[in-house]
Write a protein that holds these residues in place. Structure first.
Motif, PDB file in Angstrom:
ATOM      1  N   ALA A   1      11.100 126.519 -43.002  1.00 56.00           N
ATOM      2  CA  ALA A   1      11.300 128.018 -42.312  1.00 56.00           C
ATOM      3  C   ALA A   1      11.094 129.298 -43.290  1.00 56.00           C
ATOM      4  O   ALA A   1      10.379 130.237 -42.702  1.00 56.00           O
ATOM      5  CB  ALA A   1      12.631 128.005 -41.505  1.00 56.00           C
ATOM      6  N   GLY A   2      11.428 128.832 -44.570  1.00 56.34           N
ATOM      7  CA  GLY A   2      10.997 130.040 -45.444  1.00 56.34           C
ATOM      8  C   GLY A   2       9.715 130.420 -45.554  1.00 56.34           C
ATOM      9  O   GLY A   2       9.525 131.657 -45.811  1.00 56.34           O
ATOM     10  N   GLU A   3       8.951 129.562 -45.527  1.00 59.70           N
ATOM     11  CA  GLU A   3       7.477 129.837 -45.350  1.00 59.70           C
ATOM     12  C   GLU A   3       7.037 130.919 -44.190  1.00 59.70           C
ATOM     13  O   GLU A   3       6.052 131.492 -44.347  1.00 59.70           O
ATOM     14  CB  GLU A   3       6.611 128.587 -45.390  1.00 59.70           C
ATOM     15  N   LEU A   4       7.727 130.747 -43.221  1.00 62.75           N
ATOM     16  CA  LEU A   4       7.630 131.365 -41.985  1.00 62.75           C
ATOM     17  C   LEU A   4       8.375 132.845 -41.973  1.00 62.75           C
ATOM     18  O   LEU A   4       7.868 133.869 -41.536  1.00 62.75           O
ATOM     19  CB  LEU A   4       7.669 130.801 -40.953  1.00 62.75           C
ATOM     20  N   PHE A   5       9.460 132.793 -42.553  1.00 58.25           N
ATOM     21  CA  PHE A   5      10.285 133.841 -42.808  1.00 58.25           C
ATOM     22  C   PHE A   5       9.699 134.868 -43.574  1.00 58.25           C
ATOM     23  O   PHE A   5       9.881 136.210 -43.420  1.00 58.25           O
ATOM     24  CB  PHE A   5      11.646 133.635 -43.152  1.00 58.25           C
ATOM     25  N   GLY A   6       9.107 134.380 -44.860  1.00 56.12           N
ATOM     26  CA  GLY A   6       8.670 135.351 -45.905  1.00 56.12           C
ATOM     27  C   GLY A   6       9.647 135.512 -47.006  1.00 56.12           C
ATOM     28  O   GLY A   6      10.658 135.116 -46.836  1.00 56.12           O
ATOM     29  N   PRO A   7       8.968 135.618 -48.098  1.00 55.18           N
ATOM     30  CA  PRO A   7       9.827 135.942 -49.429  1.00 55.18           C
ATOM     31  C   PRO A   7      10.937 137.042 -49.194  1.00 55.18           C
ATOM     32  O   PRO A   7      11.862 136.972 -50.018  1.00 55.18           O
ATOM     33  CB  PRO A   7       9.041 136.109 -50.495  1.00 55.18           C
ATOM     34  N   ALA A   8      10.685 138.026 -48.501  1.00 52.36           N
ATOM     35  CA  ALA A   8      11.470 139.353 -48.425  1.00 52.36           C
ATOM     36  C   ALA A   8      12.655 139.061 -47.143  1.00 52.36           C
ATOM     37  O   ALA A   8      13.600 139.810 -47.395  1.00 52.36           O
ATOM     38  CB  ALA A   8      10.758 140.676 -47.892  1.00 52.36           C
ATOM     39  N   ASP A   9      12.701 137.967 -46.569  1.00 52.81           N
ATOM     40  CA  ASP A   9      13.963 137.420 -45.569  1.00 52.81           C
ATOM     41  C   ASP A   9      14.738 136.410 -46.059  1.00 52.81           C
ATOM     42  O   ASP A   9      14.212 135.299 -45.625  1.00 52.81           O
ATOM     43  CB  ASP A   9      13.153 137.450 -44.290  1.00 52.81           C
ATOM     44  N   PRO A  10      15.865 136.516 -46.537  1.00 49.65           N
ATOM     45  CA  PRO A  10      16.428 135.260 -46.954  1.00 49.65           C
ATOM     46  C   PRO A  10      16.849 134.621 -45.576  1.00 49.65           C
ATOM     47  O   PRO A  10      17.400 135.236 -44.710  1.00 49.65           O
ATOM     48  CB  PRO A  10      17.737 135.737 -47.693  1.00 49.65           C
ATOM     49  N   THR A  11      16.921 133.152 -45.671  1.00 52.93           N
ATOM     50  CA  THR A  11      17.104 132.509 -44.424  1.00 52.93           C
ATOM     51  C   THR A  11      18.660 132.270 -44.570  1.00 52.93           C
ATOM     52  O   THR A  11      19.285 132.455 -45.656  1.00 52.93           O
ATOM     53  CB  THR A  11      16.425 130.871 -44.387  1.00 52.93           C
ATOM     54  N   PRO A  12      19.317 131.977 -43.400  1.00 49.66           N
ATOM     55  CA  PRO A  12      20.711 131.471 -43.620  1.00 49.66           C
ATOM     56  C   PRO A  12      20.990 130.345 -44.462  1.00 49.66           C
ATOM     57  O   PRO A  12      21.898 130.425 -45.286  1.00 49.66           O
ATOM     58  CB  PRO A  12      20.879 131.145 -42.114  1.00 49.66           C
ATOM     59  N   GLY A  13      19.823 129.360 -44.489  1.00 52.13           N
ATOM     60  CA  GLY A  13      20.141 128.226 -45.676  1.00 52.13           C
ATOM     61  C   GLY A  13      20.261 128.701 -46.863  1.00 52.13           C
ATOM     62  O   GLY A  13      20.932 128.282 -47.669  1.00 52.13           O
ATOM     63  N   SER A  14      19.475 129.609 -47.407  1.00 51.37           N
ATOM     64  CA  SER A  14      19.364 130.113 -48.667  1.00 51.37           C
ATOM     65  C   SER A  14      20.396 130.862 -49.053  1.00 51.37           C
ATOM     66  O   SER A  14      20.979 130.865 -50.174  1.00 51.37           O
ATOM     67  CB  SER A  14      17.929 130.935 -49.072  1.00 51.37           C
ATOM     68  N   THR A  15      20.870 131.535 -48.053  1.00 46.54           N
ATOM     69  CA  THR A  15      22.226 132.528 -48.027  1.00 46.54           C
ATOM     70  C   THR A  15      23.264 131.801 -48.463  1.00 46.54           C
ATOM     71  O   THR A  15      24.207 131.949 -49.042  1.00 46.54           O
ATOM     72  CB  THR A  15      22.195 133.584 -47.090  1.00 46.54           C
ATOM     73  N   HIS A  16      23.478 130.708 -47.464  1.00 45.59           N
ATOM     74  CA  HIS A  16      24.395 129.719 -47.717  1.00 45.59           C
ATOM     75  C   HIS A  16      24.318 129.027 -49.195  1.00 45.59           C
ATOM     76  O   HIS A  16      25.810 128.966 -49.585  1.00 45.59           O
ATOM     77  CB  HIS A  16      24.624 128.714 -46.663  1.00 45.59           C
ATOM     78  N   ASP A  17      23.459 128.720 -49.605  1.00 51.07           N
ATOM     79  CA  ASP A  17      23.474 127.928 -50.755  1.00 51.07           C
ATOM     80  C   ASP A  17      23.814 129.108 -51.837  1.00 51.07           C
ATOM     81  O   ASP A  17      24.446 128.738 -53.095  1.00 51.07           O
ATOM     82  CB  ASP A  17      22.087 127.615 -51.027  1.00 51.07           C
ATOM     83  N   TRP A  18      23.520 130.429 -51.640  1.00 47.38           N
ATOM     84  CA  TRP A  18      23.913 131.071 -52.803  1.00 47.38           C
ATOM     85  C   TRP A  18      25.534 131.519 -52.763  1.00 47.38           C
ATOM     86  O   TRP A  18      25.983 131.576 -53.833  1.00 47.38           O
ATOM     87  CB  TRP A  18      23.155 132.676 -52.371  1.00 47.38           C
ATOM     88  N   LEU A  19      25.901 131.434 -51.478  1.00 47.39           N
ATOM     89  CA  LEU A  19      27.434 131.787 -51.394  1.00 47.39           C
ATOM     90  C   LEU A  19      28.076 130.790 -52.095  1.00 47.39           C
ATOM     91  O   LEU A  19      29.138 130.634 -52.676  1.00 47.39           O
ATOM     92  CB  LEU A  19      27.797 132.046 -49.806  1.00 47.39           C
ATOM     93  N   LEU A  20      27.549 129.306 -51.757  1.00 52.42           N
ATOM     94  CA  LEU A  20      28.202 128.089 -52.166  1.00 52.42           C
ATOM     95  C   LEU A  20      28.360 127.971 -53.791  1.00 52.42           C
ATOM     96  O   LEU A  20      29.232 127.769 -54.237  1.00 52.42           O
ATOM     97  CB  LEU A  20      27.626 126.634 -51.590  1.00 52.42           C
ATOM     98  N   ALA A  21      27.209 128.476 -54.272  1.00 51.76           N
ATOM     99  CA  ALA A  21      27.033 128.539 -55.688  1.00 51.76           C
ATOM    100  C   ALA A  21      27.838 129.677 -56.313  1.00 51.76           C
ATOM    101  O   ALA A  21      28.461 129.337 -57.208  1.00 51.76           O
ATOM    102  CB  ALA A  21      25.695 128.930 -55.948  1.00 51.76           C
ATOM    103  N   ALA A  22      28.203 130.677 -55.627  1.00 45.05           N
ATOM    104  CA  ALA A  22      29.213 131.824 -55.961  1.00 45.05           C
ATOM    105  C   ALA A  22      30.754 131.150 -55.899  1.00 45.05           C
ATOM    106  O   ALA A  22      31.397 131.495 -56.767  1.00 45.05           O
ATOM    107  CB  ALA A  22      29.003 132.963 -55.137  1.00 45.05           C
TER     108      ALA A  22
END
Length: 332
Positions: free
Chosen positions: A302-323
């Protein structure tokens, strides 16, 4: 009208540059009324029929169906100003519909072109797999399979407005002019979500990916299981807010860190459990989330369709979990 001003069906066809069969077709369907009949029962048309026939051909040339042409002409036949306005409204609506149809057709052709290019660009070893993927795509492309996937994956009895908000954030908008890489990513994503949700190997990126052995769905996170004590609607309301707060950090390329986004993320889980945000709760939450099944493959594609400028809920969740993991490790 003088008799010498009336034309036979052949004369009208000749002046309009069409066949007699065409004139008869439109006459029989009530689009082109005749002025009168001859004593022998033959159709006769006046000069106004020529203008009407040209109008019919123009409307048909735009792709309007015969019933739609009938609607436009019927409104034109009403002599009042209200009728003229109504005719314009009818024609405007039909033109808008044709534009939508043409746009959808062009989008389908662009997707087909990108899919064919993806097939042409690969080597013989990849072509058989890619052919099966792109050959299974709907035309025009549709995200309906993704919507079905998420409706199955989400907890039951979620409020409709919340489900709609979640779908808006998880389903990418398809580009009108996709690249071959995007067409291939969509084909793989479509194949992924069109499969069953009950196989961990299909949707899970978690290494263990094994069934817990107690009848629970192995692809569902703990927060989806009623026995875990979560209130999913409360949780997802808070997660949407937390993801929105974290997104600017991802766009700026910042490393996972403590702050308002993480606090909102933890608070969403705490409120949904009726618990307090304490260091002990954060440690337990990190362990639960770290053990949850994942759908990394979905977010990768899905990230390839959202584009690099639009974080997906998946990448955002991973960022928050890492935090969260970083914050609890530092506290320890």
């Amino acid at each position: 009208m003088p008799p010498d001003r009336l034309w036979t069906i052949g004369e009208l066809a000749e002046r309009a540059g069409v066949t007699v069969k065409t004139v008869r077709y439109y006459s029989d369907r009530g689009l082109l009324p005749e002025a009168r009949r001859s004593s022998g029962g033959h159709r006769r048309y006046g000069p106004a029929a020529l203008d009407r026939l040209r109008t019919i051909r123009s409307l048909r040339g735009l792709g309007l169906a015969v019933p739609d042409v009938h609607r436009v002409l019927d409104e034109d036949d009403r002599a009042s100003a209200a009728g003229a306005d109504a005719a314009a409204d009818v024609l405007d609506g039909l033109i808008a519909g044709q534009l939508r149809e043409v746009g959808a057709g062009l989008a389908a052709l662009r997707w087909r072109e990108a899919a064919l290019q993806a097939l042409q660009d690969c080597g013989p070893g990849e072509r058989a797999e890619r052919l099966l993927l792109v050959g299974a795509l709907p035309s025009p492309p549709s995200t309906a399979a993704m919507a079905r996937f998420w409706r199955r994956w989400l907890p039951p009895r979620m409020p409709a407005r919340l489900v709609s908000a979640i779908l808006d954030g998880t389903i990418p908008q398809l580009p009108e002019a996709p690249t071959p890489a995007q067409a291939l990513a969509f084909a793989r994503l479509h194949a992924l979500v069109s499969g069953s949700c009950d196989g961990a190997g299909k949707v899970s990126g978690k290494a263990s990916g094994t069934s817990p052995g107690d009848g629970r769905d192995p692809t569902q996170p703990a927060a989806h299981r009623p026995e875990e004590g979560y209130r999913p609607a409360v949780l997802y309301d808070g997660l949407i807010e937390a993801y929105g707060l974290a997104a600017p950090h991802l766009r700026a390329g910042r490393r996972p860190q403590e702050g308002e986004a993480l606090d909102c993320f933890v608070a969403a889980y705490a409120r949904s459990r009726g618990a307090r945000d304490t260091p002990a709760f954060r440690r337990r939450l990190g362990g639960v989330l770290g053990a949850d099944p994942r759908i990394d493959r979905y977010w990768q594609l899905a990230g390839e369709l959202f584009g690099p400028a639009d974080p997906t809920p998946g990448s955002t969740h991973d960022w928050l979990l890492a935090a969260l993991d970083g914050a609890t490790a530092e506290a320890a």
